[in-house]
Design a protein around this motif. Sequence first.
Motif, PDB file in Angstrom:
ATOM      1  N   GLU A   1       3.544  16.965   3.137  1.00 58.46           N
ATOM      2  CA  GLU A   1       2.757  17.122   1.844  1.00 58.46           C
ATOM      3  C   GLU A   1       1.417  17.713   1.782  1.00 58.46           C
TER       4      GLU A   1
ATOM      5  N   ARG B   1      -3.748   9.956  -2.320  1.00 54.45           N
ATOM      6  CA  ARG B   1      -2.936   8.699  -1.734  1.00 54.45           C
ATOM      7  C   ARG B   1      -3.875   7.900  -1.018  1.00 54.45           C
ATOM      8  N   TRP B   2      -4.782   8.310  -0.180  1.00 54.85           N
ATOM      9  CA  TRP B   2      -5.592   7.682   0.566  1.00 54.85           C
ATOM     10  C   TRP B   2      -6.696   7.155  -0.279  1.00 54.85           C
TER      11      TRP B   2
ATOM     12  N   LYS C   1      -0.688  18.591   9.602  1.00 58.34           N
ATOM     13  CA  LYS C   1      -0.253  17.516  10.133  1.00 58.34           C
ATOM     14  C   LYS C   1      -0.077  17.447  11.784  1.00 58.34           C
TER      15      LYS C   1
ATOM     16  N   GLU D   1      -6.500   5.980  -3.226  1.00 57.29           N
ATOM     17  CA  GLU D   1      -5.881   4.983  -3.798  1.00 57.29           C
ATOM     18  C   GLU D   1      -5.788   3.697  -2.906  1.00 57.29           C
ATOM     19  N   VAL D   2      -5.330   4.046  -1.811  1.00 56.17           N
ATOM     20  CA  VAL D   2      -5.157   2.924  -0.704  1.00 56.17           C
ATOM     21  C   VAL D   2      -6.464   2.290  -0.601  1.00 56.17           C
TER      22      VAL D   2
ATOM     23  N   LEU E   1       2.475   1.580  -3.594  1.00 53.10           N
ATOM     24  CA  LEU E   1       1.523   2.112  -4.724  1.00 53.10           C
ATOM     25  C   LEU E   1       1.698   3.327  -4.899  1.00 53.10           C
ATOM     26  N   THR E   2       1.592   4.402  -4.150  1.00 50.22           N
ATOM     27  CA  THR E   2       1.702   5.761  -4.411  1.00 50.22           C
ATOM     28  C   THR E   2       3.100   6.285  -4.597  1.00 50.22           C
TER      29      THR E   2
ATOM     30  N   LEU F   1       0.783  -1.122   0.078  1.00 48.79           N
ATOM     31  CA  LEU F   1       0.056  -0.055   0.015  1.00 48.79           C
ATOM     32  C   LEU F   1       0.877   1.181   0.116  1.00 48.79           C
TER      33      LEU F   1
ATOM     34  N   GLN G   1      -3.556  16.920  13.034  1.00 47.65           N
ATOM     35  CA  GLN G   1      -3.880  15.499  12.901  1.00 47.65           C
ATOM     36  C   GLN G   1      -3.099  14.854  14.149  1.00 47.65           C
TER      37      GLN G   1
END
Lengths: 497, 150
Positions: free
Chosen positions: B72, B80-81, B2, B83-84, A216-217, A213, B5
């Motif tokens: 980022e 990104r998330w 960040k 895709e995951v 992937l990116t 995972l 978070q």
Amino acid sequence: MQNFIGVLNWQFVLYVGMGAVLGLLVGALPGLSAITGVALVVSISYTWGTNQALAMIMGVYVLACFSGSITAILMNIPGAPAAVATALDGYPLAKKGEAKKAILTSVIYSTIGSVFGILALVFVARPMSQIALHFSPMDYFLLSVFGLATVGSIASKDYLKGLLCSVIGVLFSCVGIDPIMGIPRFTFGIQQLIVGIPTIPALIGLFGLSEILEQLTLDTTKAKVLRIEKQKVNLQEILGKWRIGLKGSIIGTLIGILPGAGAPVASLLSYGNAKKSTKNPSVPFGEGAIEGIVASESANNAVIGGALIPMLALGIPGDSVTTIILSVFYIHGLIPGPLLFTETPQLFSIIIAAGLIGCVFLLLLGYTTAPLLAKVVQVPKKILFPIILVLCCVGAYANNSSLYEVFVMIIFGVIGYYMKRNNYSPAAMVLGMVLGPLMDNNFRRAASLAIGSENPFANLFLHPITIILLVMTVLSLLSNNKTLQQKAKHLFSRRKG
Amino acid sequence: MKKNQSIIESYLLIAFGLAVIVGSLRLDSFGELVLSPGLFPLLLGTLIVLIASLMLSRNIKLKAQEATSDEESHEAARHRWREVVLFVVVSLVYVLIMKYFHFLIATILYIFTTMWLLNERRWWSLITFPIAVSLIIYLCFDKGLNVYLP
């Protein structure tokens, strides 16, 4: 010696050989490592005999620690973090048209480092395990706490997060039926949780799926592979660097023994040491000095034997890979420690034999497969990742022929991905899960023994080994406190001033 | 972003630790505290609260010191998330359909889908590769390693 010869047969060698090939692949593929390889082997070897499982795992471990150097030398892409220091001189040397020399140096000193570490294991593990004979339940508990505290410090960039992962890992191990009172804990009425959280699918998720995972990116544009030109290599020149290799092997073994440290730390330390202590390198470090490759490769492979010492003698793994090997022991009903050497001495011989046969495979395959490996690692991720994803799912399923365990693997894969992105440590969590039951049992045994005695405090803490372990744990915790570190630095600088 | 978070994360971890403490206290102890199944989790829950509180205080201090962040961008993190999550959902569906179809069929579909998601568009590769890999894995595990596959 009899045990050692007894385990040697062609099947055993074949299992080590299969592990060696897998180790070469996972070690060379950037992003994957010995941990991923061993985690996959654990999942498929669940139903095998202990001999075969350990043979294959040792094959993976030895070769995966080495093969990261091939891509480091030919492509300037370290296959594993442990090969970062190798790339510093290996790639410049290959660019000068001396790739063959660089790879041969890596093969020879990786083998020397591995053999040194394994010999250290032979001579140190047994005496160390004798100390454990005098351990009380409290000592076992404190030893596990020390292991977790140290892993927390090294396996994560952020100490508090590393420590937290260890604690949560231990908590995960509490899920299921309590072994002493027989009461279900934290099962929330879910039938499958009664037997606890399955460790193997969890570790495949935390190390295997999460890595995919993560990758992937990432942008993996093709790197240029340098050719291995036909050239005459002066073996005497390579072997003449034995002193640096020996020093690297000693550093690697010692770093390996420290719980939580590992090959990346060892190779960088050894490289730094060689850079400082070598007065006249062949060329300056960073420009293709073979001394740099010797230092890095001997150290990162010597970690193997070093990391196995505390795992076999005390049941405390030295690095992430030995954490997984420890879980293999528990799966097969074996408990590391002094009893391992008296009750199942053949297992110790199996590990030594498999490690040494792995070294022979390293010598045979290391150089000959280098050009092929450089091509394999260029297989695009759109082909490679689906295969690894399926292998993760099959591995988790094979553990108990249960689709529930594949779900567990996927859940832990997502947890592992989040952890990696945010500087948490999956290795510390797995170590917590593996050591958790041992800690729980010994903690409660120690507490009940203390309650029954006249002086509970003395019963718990006033033993020489207990005090030593307590001091070690407290020192490990304090040494990672940044405020204390800054104050100590300030104090020393004032004294110097 | 960040830092925020991290602060939220610390609060959630404190809440998690408190939940563990409450859960541990609820476990039946049969009157014997040292033998209670909740004793060890209680200790762990307390440790989680303690460590998460230390993280929280550190994160609040760091936030006060650093107004800007070089992490980022929000958009990149979301991408990104996304895709995951997509891959995780596909993997979950794979496990579900494995239950009702044969392993081979489910695996061929899974490899095809993941290759497609990874931007493979060559039709011959999308057809031959999933079939070949699924067959090899099936034969290796089911026949070679005696691992029963659904």
